[in-house]
Write a protein that holds these residues in place. Structure first.
Motif, PDB file in Angstrom:
ATOM      1  N   ALA A  95      35.529  39.283  51.612  1.00 45.02           N
ATOM      2  CA  ALA A  95      35.179  39.867  50.136  1.00 45.02           C
ATOM      3  C   ALA A  95      36.492  39.325  49.375  1.00 45.02           C
ATOM      4  CB  ALA A  95      34.684  41.302  50.333  1.00 45.02           C
ATOM      5  N   ASP A  96      37.545  38.675  50.093  1.00 48.23           N
ATOM      6  CA  ASP A  96      38.522  38.367  49.089  1.00 48.23           C
ATOM      7  C   ASP A  96      38.311  37.341  48.059  1.00 48.23           C
ATOM      8  OD1 ASP A  96      41.289  38.056  48.624  1.00 48.23           O
ATOM      9  OD2 ASP A  96      41.760  36.547  50.157  1.00 48.23           O
ATOM     10  N   SER A  97      38.990  37.501  46.944  1.00 48.36           N
ATOM     11  CA  SER A  97      38.550  36.578  45.768  1.00 48.36           C
ATOM     12  C   SER A  97      39.195  35.009  46.348  1.00 48.36           C
ATOM     13  CB  SER A  97      39.101  36.842  44.798  1.00 48.36           C
ATOM     14  OG  SER A  97      38.478  38.343  44.223  1.00 48.36           O
ATOM     15  N   LYS A  98      40.228  35.068  47.041  1.00 46.16           N
ATOM     16  CA  LYS A  98      40.840  33.674  47.385  1.00 46.16           C
ATOM     17  C   LYS A  98      39.915  32.908  48.168  1.00 46.16           C
ATOM     18  CE  LYS A  98      45.358  32.153  48.239  1.00 46.16           C
ATOM     19  NZ  LYS A  98      46.595  32.165  48.721  1.00 46.16           N
ATOM     20  N   VAL A  99      39.139  33.691  49.058  1.00 50.17           N
ATOM     21  CA  VAL A  99      38.302  33.046  50.045  1.00 50.17           C
ATOM     22  C   VAL A  99      37.166  32.395  49.397  1.00 50.17           C
ATOM     23  CG1 VAL A  99      36.703  33.133  52.006  1.00 50.17           C
ATOM     24  CG2 VAL A  99      39.294  34.288  51.968  1.00 50.17           C
ATOM     25  N   LEU A 100      36.801  33.474  48.376  1.00 50.83           N
ATOM     26  CA  LEU A 100      35.384  32.922  47.448  1.00 50.83           C
ATOM     27  C   LEU A 100      35.552  31.729  46.915  1.00 50.83           C
ATOM     28  CD1 LEU A 100      32.515  33.813  46.486  1.00 50.83           C
ATOM     29  CD2 LEU A 100      33.749  34.914  44.828  1.00 50.83           C
ATOM     30  N   LEU A 101      36.823  31.648  46.062  1.00 55.16           N
ATOM     31  CA  LEU A 101      37.277  30.726  45.275  1.00 55.16           C
ATOM     32  C   LEU A 101      37.488  29.387  46.058  1.00 55.16           C
ATOM     33  CD1 LEU A 101      39.592  32.216  42.575  1.00 55.16           C
ATOM     34  CD2 LEU A 101      37.294  31.430  42.214  1.00 55.16           C
ATOM     35  N   GLU A 102      38.144  29.383  47.152  1.00 59.39           N
ATOM     36  CA  GLU A 102      38.436  28.266  48.010  1.00 59.39           C
ATOM     37  C   GLU A 102      37.074  27.657  48.323  1.00 59.39           C
ATOM     38  OE1 GLU A 102      41.145  26.602  48.497  1.00 59.39           O
ATOM     39  OE2 GLU A 102      42.362  27.583  47.216  1.00 59.39           O
TER      40      GLU A 102
END
Length: 130
Positions: A95-102
């Protein structure tokens, strides 16, 4: 008249900020229907981006505003369901935004020969957060 114009402007701005849906990129022979079903059934998930590549399943999720304090719990529940549905794959849910964006960036690039290197990078980002 000015008030009505201001009201319409605010409504347009607010509707533009609400991102909903599920985006799945599948480069394998696995069926993605179960993945989409699991992500859509969870009422806490506002946006989900998933990538099925070789033996990996990477999923980045964004939860509703009022569910943000339960992000880890929601992500672990989804991970358990996906591990049950896809026992042969290495499942990563965050649920980390960085993982979602990458993950979104990786899918948008559409260079499948670079997928594995970037997937390893995304996994390391996810491990950093835990």
């Amino acid at each position: 008249m000015k008030r009505i114009g201001l009201l319409f402007t605010l409504l347009i701005l607010l509707t533009g900020c609400s991102e909903k849906g599920t985006k799945i990129e599948n480069t394998t022979a696995y069926n993605e229907d179960k993945l989409e079903e699991v992500l859509d059934q969870n009422g806490h998930v506002k946006l989900a981006i998933a990538l099925l590549h070789e033996k990996d399943l990477i999923t980045g999720i964004r939860v509703n505003t009022f569910s943000r304090f339960q992000k880890k719990k929601i992500a672990s529940e989804i991970k358990k369901k996906l591990e049950k549905a896809y026992p042969d794959l290495t499942v990563t849910v965050s649920a980390d935004s960085k993982v979602l964006l990458e993950t979104k960036k990786l899918i948008d690039k559409e260079k499948q020969d670079e997928y594995q290197k970037k997937i390893d990078k995304i996994k390391s980002i996810e491990k950093e957060q835990t």
